[in-house]
Design an enzyme around this catalytic site. Structure first.
Site, PDB file in Angstrom:
ATOM      1  N   GLY A 169      -8.850  -2.550  -0.198  1.00  0.00           N
ATOM      2  CA  GLY A 169      -8.042  -1.318  -0.757  1.00  0.00           C
ATOM      3  C   GLY A 169      -6.572  -2.087  -1.289  1.00  0.00           C
ATOM      4  O   GLY A 169      -6.196  -2.450  -0.393  1.00  0.00           O
ATOM      5  N   SER A 170      -6.164  -1.820  -2.378  1.00  0.00           N
ATOM      6  CA  SER A 170      -4.946  -2.418  -2.798  1.00  0.00           C
ATOM      7  C   SER A 170      -4.509  -2.197  -4.241  1.00  0.00           C
ATOM      8  O   SER A 170      -5.166  -0.770  -4.649  1.00  0.00           O
ATOM      9  CB  SER A 170      -5.104  -3.884  -2.839  1.00  0.00           C
ATOM     10  OG  SER A 170      -6.481  -4.202  -3.692  1.00  0.00           O
ATOM     11  N   ARG A 171      -3.556  -2.762  -4.732  1.00  0.00           N
ATOM     12  CA  ARG A 171      -3.230  -2.369  -5.948  1.00  0.00           C
ATOM     13  C   ARG A 171      -2.879  -3.439  -6.982  1.00  0.00           C
ATOM     14  O   ARG A 171      -2.341  -4.528  -6.293  1.00  0.00           O
ATOM     15  CB  ARG A 171      -2.072  -1.350  -5.844  1.00  0.00           C
ATOM     16  CG  ARG A 171      -1.018  -0.957  -7.075  1.00  0.00           C
ATOM     17  CD  ARG A 171      -0.001  -0.144  -6.902  1.00  0.00           C
ATOM     18  NE  ARG A 171       1.113  -0.173  -7.606  1.00  0.00           N
ATOM     19  CZ  ARG A 171       2.219   0.336  -7.466  1.00  0.00           C
ATOM     20  NH1 ARG A 171       2.294   1.328  -6.658  1.00  0.00           N
ATOM     21  NH2 ARG A 171       3.297   0.290  -8.357  1.00  0.00           N
TER      22      ARG A 171
END
Length: 200
Positions: A169-171
């Site tokens: 989970g990240s960006r």
């Protein structure tokens, strides 16, 4: 006698439960770290998505100060990666890594705008053959706790090449060169290394 039977059954059931949980976790890890083959468009004038996911922000801001790309506001396209997305990261354009900066930080929800300034992140400046520059930023999220980046300053890459990974989970943020306008919108789904974000 009943107690004895339960005593014998419990270790077996416990071991089976652990085995099932271990198998499920192994399957999830194989799914999470998958690296499907991608086919980048053969056009040096395109900016490609650096990750799979959903666009959460398209806005004009100054590039990251540590990359020394000036303070003129440019378009930034932010893509949020859920735990179900492919998490390998790809270079958006042909170019050379001319600056790399790492910042330790917090682990806020990566979909929040302030994550660009407060979360743990890794920043890259990619300089193209014509001298224009693009910034690519890996940002850790609420669950993600480790950013991996396999390139160094001086490395030359092609659009769509792998350069790193953010776990769980990240960006990713892409800062376009001055005068270049994005062709994507908030809510659009990205495919890393294939979806066109902008034309140079």
């Amino acid at each position: 006698m009943l107690v004895g039977l339960l005593g014998r059954a419990t270790p077996w059931r416990f071991t089976r439960a652990l085995g099932t949980a271990g198998l499920a976790f192994t399957g999830f890890c194989l799914y999470f770290f998958r690296n499907p083959k991608r086919f980048p468009p053969e056009d040096g004038k395109l900016v490609l998505a650096s990750a799979d996911g959903r666009i959460t922000s398209v806005t004009r801001v100054a590039p990251p100060p540590a990359l020394e790309m000036g303070d003129e506001p440019v378009w930034r396209v932010s893509t949020f990666l859920s735990v179900l997305n492919v998490h390998v990261n790809r270079i958006p354009v042909d170019g050379t890594i001319t600056k790399r900066a790492y910042h330790s930080g917090r682990f806020l929800n990566a979909s929040l705008d302030k994550a660009s300034e407060h979360n743990e992140r890794n920043e890259l400046c990619v300089t193209m053959a014509d001298g224009r520059q693009i910034a690519v930023v890996q940002i850790a999220g609420l669950i993600a706790r480790r950013i991996l980046c396999d390139v160094s300053e001086g490395d030359t890459l092609k659009a769509g090449d792998l350069f790193g990974l953010i776990r769980f989970g990240s960006r990713t943020d892409i800062y376009l060169p001055p005068g270049v306008t994005p062709k994507v919108r908030v809510g659009q789904t990205m495919i890393g290394g294939e979806t066109v974000i902008a034309e140079l």
